[in-house]
Design an enzyme around this catalytic site. Structure first.
Site, PDB file in Angstrom:
ATOM      1  N   ASP A  31     -27.048 -75.217  85.091  1.00  0.00           N
ATOM      2  CA  ASP A  31     -26.439 -74.001  84.572  1.00  0.00           C
ATOM      3  C   ASP A  31     -25.111 -73.762  85.288  1.00  0.00           C
ATOM      4  OD1 ASP A  31     -27.697 -71.295  82.965  1.00  0.00           O
ATOM      5  OD2 ASP A  31     -25.911 -71.020  84.218  1.00  0.00           O
ATOM      6  N   HIS A 101     -32.867 -72.911  74.741  1.00  0.00           N
ATOM      7  CA  HIS A 101     -32.855 -73.645  76.020  1.00  0.00           C
ATOM      8  C   HIS A 101     -33.901 -73.068  76.946  1.00  0.00           C
ATOM      9  CE1 HIS A 101     -29.886 -70.422  75.852  1.00  0.00           C
ATOM     10  NE2 HIS A 101     -30.195 -70.175  77.120  1.00  0.00           N
TER      11      HIS A 101
HETATM   12  P1  AMP Z   1     -29.207 -67.345  77.913  1.00  0.00           P
HETATM   13  O1  AMP Z   1     -28.754 -65.995  78.417  1.00  0.00           O
HETATM   14  O2  AMP Z   1     -30.686 -67.553  78.039  1.00  0.00           O
HETATM   15  O3  AMP Z   1     -28.685 -67.627  76.523  1.00  0.00           O
HETATM   16  O4  AMP Z   1     -28.577 -68.399  78.912  1.00  0.00           O
HETATM   17  C1  AMP Z   1     -27.374 -69.060  78.669  1.00  0.00           C
HETATM   18  C2  AMP Z   1     -27.032 -69.795  79.940  1.00  0.00           C
HETATM   19  O5  AMP Z   1     -26.107 -70.814  79.651  1.00  0.00           O
HETATM   20  C3  AMP Z   1     -26.429 -68.903  81.033  1.00  0.00           C
HETATM   21  O6  AMP Z   1     -27.259 -68.955  82.189  1.00  0.00           O
HETATM   22  C4  AMP Z   1     -25.053 -69.545  81.269  1.00  0.00           C
HETATM   23  O7  AMP Z   1     -24.681 -69.521  82.629  1.00  0.00           O
HETATM   24  C5  AMP Z   1     -25.271 -70.955  80.751  1.00  0.00           C
HETATM   25  N1  AMP Z   1     -24.084 -71.662  80.296  1.00  0.00           N
HETATM   26  C6  AMP Z   1     -23.132 -71.210  79.455  1.00  0.00           C
HETATM   27  N2  AMP Z   1     -22.196 -72.144  79.249  1.00  0.00           N
HETATM   28  C7  AMP Z   1     -22.558 -73.228  79.973  1.00  0.00           C
HETATM   29  C8  AMP Z   1     -21.986 -74.514  80.190  1.00  0.00           C
HETATM   30  N3  AMP Z   1     -20.849 -74.897  79.611  1.00  0.00           N
HETATM   31  N4  AMP Z   1     -22.649 -75.375  81.000  1.00  0.00           N
HETATM   32  C9  AMP Z   1     -23.784 -74.999  81.614  1.00  0.00           C
HETATM   33  N5  AMP Z   1     -24.372 -73.800  81.446  1.00  0.00           N
HETATM   34  C10 AMP Z   1     -23.765 -72.917  80.647  1.00  0.00           C
END
Ligand code: AMP
Ligand code: ZN
Length: 114
Positions: A31, A101
């Site tokens: 993440d 995810h």
């Molecule tokens: P959610 O709130 O469950 O949709 O989690 C989305 C997650 O994706 C968050 O913890 C973000 O920090 C993570 N995220 C967003 N963009 C990226 C990226 N490019 N690479 C890795 N993690 C990401």
């Protein structure tokens, strides 16, 4: 595939990212904004937004995601210390990326889930 989906772009290599695991069903990355010392995301190859979109033909993907989470937790050294698996679904859960995810969180004690 959703055209503007960040996880589809990572899957396809259009956004460079270290892929920690990849199989026919899912892949895993770190993440970008870790909420714990270890914070991984296990992501289905197919673009689903919600668990309810995963028709029975994709149920093996769910198994593969949990197996990957289990193996990655062991590889990251957060198996015996404990870890948390989270799937946010929709607004009230704060889902920010609309490609389903599985969060794998560990490396520190965690409080109540919500
Ligand atoms: P959610 O709130 O469950 O949709 O989690 C989305 C997650 O994706 C968050 O913890 C973000 O920090 C993570 N995220 C967003 N963009 C990226 C990226 N490019 N690479 C890795 N993690 C990401
Ligand atoms: Zn996607």
């Amino acid at each position: 595939m959703a055209d503007d989906c960040i996880f589809c772009k990572i899957r396809d290599g259009d956004i460079p990212s270290e892929i920690l695991h990849r199989d026919d069903h899912c892949f895993a990355i770190r993440d970008i904004g870790p909420a714990a010392p270890t914070h991984l995301l296990v992501i289905p190859v197919e673009h689903f937004t919600f668990l309810r979109d995963m028709t029975p033909e994709f149920h093996p993907t769910l198994g593969a995601m949990f197996a990957a989470a289990r193996d990655l937790a062991a590889a990251e050294g957060i198996d015996e210390s404990g870890h948390r698996l989270v799937i946010n679904q929709g607004n009230h859960a704060g889902q920010a990326v609309d490609h389903l995810h599985l969060h794998v969180l560990g490396g520190r004690p965690m409080g109540p889930v919500a």
